[in-house]
Design an enzyme around this catalytic site. Structure first.
Site, short mmCIF file in Angstrom:
data_model
loop_
_atom_site.label_atom_id
_atom_site.label_comp_id
_atom_site.label_asym_id
_atom_site.label_seq_id
_atom_site.Cartn_x
_atom_site.Cartn_y
_atom_site.Cartn_z
CD GLN A 1 60.85 -10.14 8.51
OE1 GLN A 1 61.60 -11.11 8.48
NE2 GLN A 1 60.90 -9.24 9.48
CB CYS B 1 51.45 -18.02 23.82
SG CYS B 1 50.03 -16.99 24.22
CE LYS C 1 62.50 -14.12 13.36
NZ LYS C 1 61.94 -13.84 14.68
CG HIS D 1 45.69 -16.54 24.42
ND1 HIS D 1 46.43 -17.59 24.87
CD2 HIS D 1 44.56 -16.50 25.19
CE1 HIS D 1 45.80 -18.16 25.91
NE2 HIS D 1 44.66 -17.52 26.09
CB CYS E 1 48.89 -19.77 21.34
SG CYS E 1 47.54 -19.18 22.40
CG ASP F 1 68.44 -10.43 11.04
OD1 ASP F 1 67.87 -11.49 11.38
OD2 ASP F 1 68.41 -9.39 11.73
CD GLU F 2 64.20 -8.60 11.37
OE1 GLU F 2 63.11 -9.04 10.96
OE2 GLU F 2 64.46 -8.49 12.59
CG MET G 1 57.65 -10.68 16.59
SD MET G 1 58.99 -9.89 15.69
CE MET G 1 59.57 -8.71 16.89
CB CYS H 1 48.68 -19.33 27.69
SG CYS H 1 48.89 -20.01 26.02
#
Length: 197
Positions: A92, A146, A13, A188, A185, A89-90, A9, A148
C-alpha cells in the site's frame, strides 16, 4: 502476472508472504523480497510478521525509486540473469507510478504484492488504489476478526486508551508513536468502539 493480496491489520498478510517466499526458495527459484522504506517497524531492511516470522529484504524502495532498476542491479550483483518472482510487503506504501512499473514488468515476472486496501479513515492508499486497478489477480487474505467476532473489514488507528482515531496523517508507523492499529468490523469502526465491555 501481478497479484494483490489485501487484508486488514492482524490477518497475517506478512506471514503468508514469508511462507510463500520460503516455499519458492526451497524449489531453487530466484526470488526477490521488496519492502517500502517507510516501513521501519522492525528495522530498515527487515520484513517482520507479528507471529514472529522475519526475513531481510533484498530491496528497500523509497517513493521515487524504480523497482525495475533495483532488480536489475540486484541481479547483476548476484551474477545471475534475472529474478523470476518478486514478493512485496506493505505494498500500500508504493506510489501509483511504482505499481504501473510493476504492471509493465509482470509480463515476464510473477509479482506478489501484500498489503492493506484502505487506511484508518477508510480511504485508499495510493499503492492499493493502483493495485486494485492494475493487478490481474486480487484476493482478500481472510482471518481478520473484530473483537465482537465478526469479520474485520476496517483498519483502525487507536490511541493508548483504546480510543478510535479517524483524523490525522495517513501514514504513522505504529512502533514510533503512541498509537496502534487493529481490525474492526464496519459497525464498530463507524461507531468508534475498539473493544467490548
Amino acid at each position: 502476472m501481478l497479484y494483490f493480496y489485501y487484508g486488514v491489520m492482524g490477518s497475517s498478510k506478512t506471514a503468508q508472504l514469508l511462507m510463500q517466499r520460503y516455499n519458492y526458495q526451497q524449489l531453487g527459484l530466484k526470488v526477490a523480497l521488496v519492502k517500502p522504506a517507510v516501513d521501519t517497524r522492525a528495522g530498515a531492511k527487515v520484513v517482520f510478521s507479528r507471529v514472529g516470522l522475519k526475513a531481510e529484504a533484498e530491496i528497500v524502495v523509497g517513493p521515487g525509486h524504480s523497482i525495475r532498476e533495483q532488480l536489475m542491479w540486484l541481479a547483476a550483483r548476484n551474477a545471475h540473469s534475472d529474478y523470476q518472482y518478486v514478493f512485496i510487503d506493505e505494498a500500500q506504501f508504493l506510489s501509483g507510478q511504482q505499481v504501473e512499473e510493476l504492471a509493465e514488468m509482470s509480463d515476464s515476472l510473477d509479482i506478489f504484492c501484500y498489503g492493506l486496501k484502505t487506511d484508518f479513515r477508510g480511504e485508499f492508499f495510493p499503492g492499493s488504489a493502483a493495485l486494485l486497478r492494475l493487478a490481474e489477480v486480487i484476493e482478500e487474505v481472510p482471518g481478520g476478526l473484530c473483537w465482537c467476532g465478526k469479520k474485520a473489514t476496517m483498519n483502525t488507528r487507536v490511541d493508548q486508551k483504546g480510543r478510535v482515531i479517524k483524523e490525522g496523517e495517513q501514514v504513522l508507523i505504529d512502533n514510533q508513536t503512541a498509537i496502534r492499529y487493529i481490525g474492526l468490523c464496519y459497525e464498530h469502526w463507524r461507531k468508534g468502539i475498539s473493544h467490548g465491555g
